[in-house]
Structure formats: structure tokens, C-alpha cells
Design an enzyme around this catalytic site. Structure first.
Site, short mmCIF file in Angstrom:
data_model
loop_
_atom_site.label_atom_id
_atom_site.label_comp_id
_atom_site.label_asym_id
_atom_site.label_seq_id
_atom_site.Cartn_x
_atom_site.Cartn_y
_atom_site.Cartn_z
CE1 TYR A 22 7.08 7.72 -4.91
CE2 TYR A 22 7.64 5.89 -7.01
CZ TYR A 22 8.14 6.99 -6.37
OH TYR A 22 8.97 8.45 -6.26
CD GLU A 23 7.96 3.62 -1.19
OE1 GLU A 23 8.69 3.02 0.00
OE2 GLU A 23 8.99 2.93 -1.88
N GLY A 24 3.66 3.63 0.49
CA GLY A 24 2.23 3.69 0.91
C GLY A 24 1.44 5.39 0.19
#
Length: 443
Positions: A310-312
Site C-alpha cells: 500500500y501507499e504505492g
């Protein structure tokens, strides 16, 4: 507790996003409650057909006569999308205006609360809670917006720019999650290794604590090197964030901004990678007991896996570093950072110096080769980022070594520093070799 920290984890980024891009009316109504944590916030980006490719998002925002918008669409993987921990939840939602162009430039950002000022509930429904591999203490929700009334944050078509304020803060937060998870796993494994007695260590005359076995010692010292070095890199980044905002000298502020832009993807990717793989190594210290839930170590391994996603994803972090930042200016900014780090590493740390010197050479070679092959840096990005992370860890180790002897219990620092030199820094040459093997031979 990874599950618990997910609840307040987005508040800092939500505050910065709203502070810099929200209208005066939105700031007056929501900013204080977000700052105090009385209301929690979400980041509603991903949709079922659009994972990391946010340009595919199709959630719609229809303007209303009173200046509000009706938001309609479905978002998935929304951390804290529905709960009763706080009286209200502030959803920040990416959506498209009716006349918006396709792709990322057509996205705008909107604020949709769970409850309005008059106490009525918005048309936002949690369709279900995702059943995840780990992170079970945090509700991850599928959220449906049924013409839910909200208000635009920032300018039309500038939603990603506003959201990236939140995402960059979240990426640093996730990097610290990685360090914290690895530290928690190490603490459990270290305590167990001091208590558990198995076989005789080399040179011992009786059954030994497993901490005395070289194989176990190597695992623990290696992870401790990553924890200590990761913290130094994170603390330096925290200092640079403050310098970028408050330093009176414009040139120094610019250098601090350059550090933060370049090191953020390295921290996010490297620290979360190590949290999972190093946490798995810590589980190994427990033997069969590590695979049994009651000892607690397996939870850290399960929880840590999502931080790489997550978050890229970590692959996106690597592309961001090499393609969008290092190559964007011919590596001038990154080489300036490396030059500064090199001045911090003196002759007492030849291994760290070697990594930094070699990274400069490798970077220049990648720049030359990428000029004739646009796809090349995308293939190299993961190994290049890992090489950067190991080189930075060597720099961090030199900083630790410079003060270790004057610290309380100086012996505590020597074993991780030895592991850094013997078990961690040699990875640099391996990663550099992988990158170099994919570069075209000189004509």
C-alpha cells in the site's frame, strides 16, 4: 501494534492536504477535529478496476447549485472506512467532474464526511470489510458513494496534486511502520533466543541458549543493523523535513527538499521489504514455535506484508526513484546528495565509502544506457533502489560508529555494526552486478 496505528496514521497527511488545498470554510469546519484526532480520516483512491493506476478511476462528481457535489462510485481497500472509534469520519475522495478529461489529469479531490454538521448521515455505505492476510485490527472497507454530498478540495483537475501531499506523508509513515514491525519481531526473537536452550554452541560444554549459536546470532545482529540504520535514515529525513520548511537559507531549504524527495521512496521500499523478510528471519529463530500463533511472531510477518503494497507498491517506489527523480535531471540532484554523504564517511569506514563511490559510477552508467533504451530503467529500478538503500545504510552505520564508543553500553552497538559490514553491505555489490549485467556493453 500495526492494526491500531492504522487508525490515526492518516491524520497528519489529511491535515496537511486540507491545510494547503482546502477552502477556508472546509478548514474552519474540519481542520481542528482532524488535528486533535477527534475525527479520523480516510484516503479513498483505489477502485475495483483501478489498482495503482489511478487514471482509470471512474467515480463521478456532479456539481450542485449550492456549490457542493454529489459523489457516486465504489472505492476499495479503504483503511478505516467505517468504524465507531470517532464521532465522525472525513473521507477524502478522488472523483471526476462531468467535463473532466480521461486519465490522471481529470481527477479532482473531494471531502465527504460520514456525518454533516446537522447530524444527518451522508450517502456513504460500507458494503463489506475486506478479509485480509493480516492487519486484522484495522477495518479495510469497500465503500459505496451514492450521490453523497461533498465539497471540492483544491482546484478542479488537481486532485492528485492535492492527494500527493497526503500520500508522501503516508509513505514516510509506512517506512516507519516497517522499522517498527522489524523492531517488534527482533525484540520477540531476541528475548526468546536468550531463554531457549538447545544443543551445544561451538566450544560449549553443556546445552546452550540459542543466542550463543552463530547462526542465530547472525540473524539477530543482521536485523538489528537494519533497525538501527533505518532509524538513522528516518531521523535524518525528519530533520530535513523541518529544515525544508523553516530554515532561513533558501539553498539549504532546497537541499532538504531534494533529500526528502529522493530518500522517501528508498525508505518506504527498503524498510517495508526488510520488515517482511527480516521479520520472517526473526520467526526462524523460534523454530516450529514461530509458526504457532500463540507466540505472536507470526502476526508481525502477516501484518508486515501489506506495507510492501500500500501507499504505492515497492516497485512503484523504485520507478519513482530512478525514472521520475534520478533520471529526470540527469541525476544531478542525486549525485549531489551522494557527494554530501561521502564527505560524512571517512577512511575508518572503507566498506561504506566503497558503496557510495560505486553507486556514483553505477548511476552514471545507468544514465548513459537509458538514453538509448527507454524501457531499461524500468527493468533496473528495483535492484537500483535496493543498492541505494544498502549504500545509505552504510552511511548510517558510519554515523552510529562515530558515537557508539561514547554511548552507554558501547558493546551493544558493535555486533550490529559488524553484521552491517559483513552481512549487509556485501549485498550492494550483488545488486550493482545485477544492474550492470543488464547494461549494454560499451562499444
Amino acid at each position: 501494534n500495526h492494526g491500531w496505528t492504522m487508525a490515526p496514521g492518516l491524520l497528519h497527511g489529511a491535515y496537511e492536504c486540507l491545510k494547503h488545498h482546502g477552502s477556508d470554510a472546509l478548514k474552519a469546519q474540519y481542520l481542528e477535529k482532524i488535528a486533535t484526532g477527534e475525527w479520523l480520516a480516510t484516503m479513498c483512491l483505489t477502485e475495483p478496476h483501478a489498482g495503482s493506476d489511478l487514471g482509470l478511476c471512474s467515480t463521478r462528481a456532479v456539481p450542485q447549485e449550492d456549490g457542493s457535489h454529489h459523489i457516486s462510485g465504489t472505492k476499495i481497500f479503504i483503511s478505516g472506512g467505517e468504524h465507531d472509534l470517532t464521532d465522525n469520519i472525513v473521507h477524502l475522495v478522488l472523483a471526476r467532474l462531468p467535463d473532466a478529461p480521461p486519465g490522471p489529469k481529470g481527477l479532482s479531490l473531494f471531502l465527504v464526511p460520514k456525518f454533516y454538521a446537522d447530524g444527518t448521515r451522508s450517502a456513504v455505505v460500507c458494503e463489506r470489510i475486506e478479509e485480509k492476510m493480516g492487519l486484522h485490527g484495522s477495518p479495510t472497507c469497500v465503500m459505496r458513494f451514492d450521490a453523497a454530498r461533498g465539497w471540492i478540495v483544491g482546484a478542479p483537475g488537481k486532485g492528485l496534486a492535492a492527494m500527493f501531499v497526503m500520500m508522501n506523508a503516508a509513505r514516510l509513515h509506512v517506512a516507519l511502520q516497517g522499522i517498527g514491525l522489524l523492531s517488534a519481531a527482533w525484540q520477540k526473537a531476541d528475548a526468546y533466543a536468550h531463554e531457549r536452550r538447545q544443543m551445544r554452541a561451538p566450544g560449549a560444554s553443556q546445552t546452550s541458549a540459542i543466542i550463543d549459536h552463530p547462526a542465530v546470532r547472525r540473524i539477530l545482529d543482521t536485523q538489528r543493523a537494519w533497525i538501527d540504520g533505518g532509524r538513522v535514515m528516518a531521523y535524518q529525513t525528519a530533520l530535513e523535513l523541518d529544515i525544508a520548511r523553516y530554515h532561513p537559507d533558501a539553498d539549504r531549504r532546497q537541499r532538504a527538499e531534494r533529500w526528502c524527495a529522493l530518500v522517501t521512496p528508498i525508505l518506504k521500499a527498503a524498510c517495508t521489504h526488510q520488515a517482511f523478510h527480516g521479520g520472517s528471519d526473526c520467526l526462524q529463530v523460534f523454530g516450529g514455535h514461530g509458526y504457532v500463533r500463540e507466540w505472536g511472531i507470526e502476526q508481525h510477518v502477516r501484518d508486515a506484508r501489506v506495507a510492501m503494497i500500500y501507499e504505492g507498491t515497492n516497485e512503484i517506489q523504485a520507478i519513482d526513484l530512478l525514472v521520475r527523480k534520478v533520471l529526470a535531471d540527469g541525476a544531478a540532484g542525486w549525485l549531489a546528495v551522494l557527494a554530501q554523504l561521502r564527505t560524512d564517511v571517512d577512511g575508518a569506514h572503507p566498506d561504506a565509502a566503497h558503496c557510495l563511490d560505486r553507486l556514483v559510477e553505477l548511476t552514471r552508467a545507468v544514465i548513459r544506457a537509458s538514453a538509448g533504451d527507454a524501457a531499461l530503467p524500468y527493468r533496473l529500478a528495483d535492484d537500483y533502489l535496493r543498492a541505494c538503500a544498502v549504500a545509505l545504510l552504510g552511511w548510517a552505520g558510519s554515523r552510529i560508529a562515530a558515537v557508539a564508543n561514547a554511548a552507554p553500553s558501547p558493546a551493544r552497538w558493535q555486533a550490529p555494526l559488524t553484521a552491517l559490514r559483513t552481512c549487509v553491505l556485501p549485498e550492494f555489490d550483488m545488486r550493482a552486478a545485477i544492474v550492470s549485467a543488464q547494461l549494454p556493453s560499451p562499444a
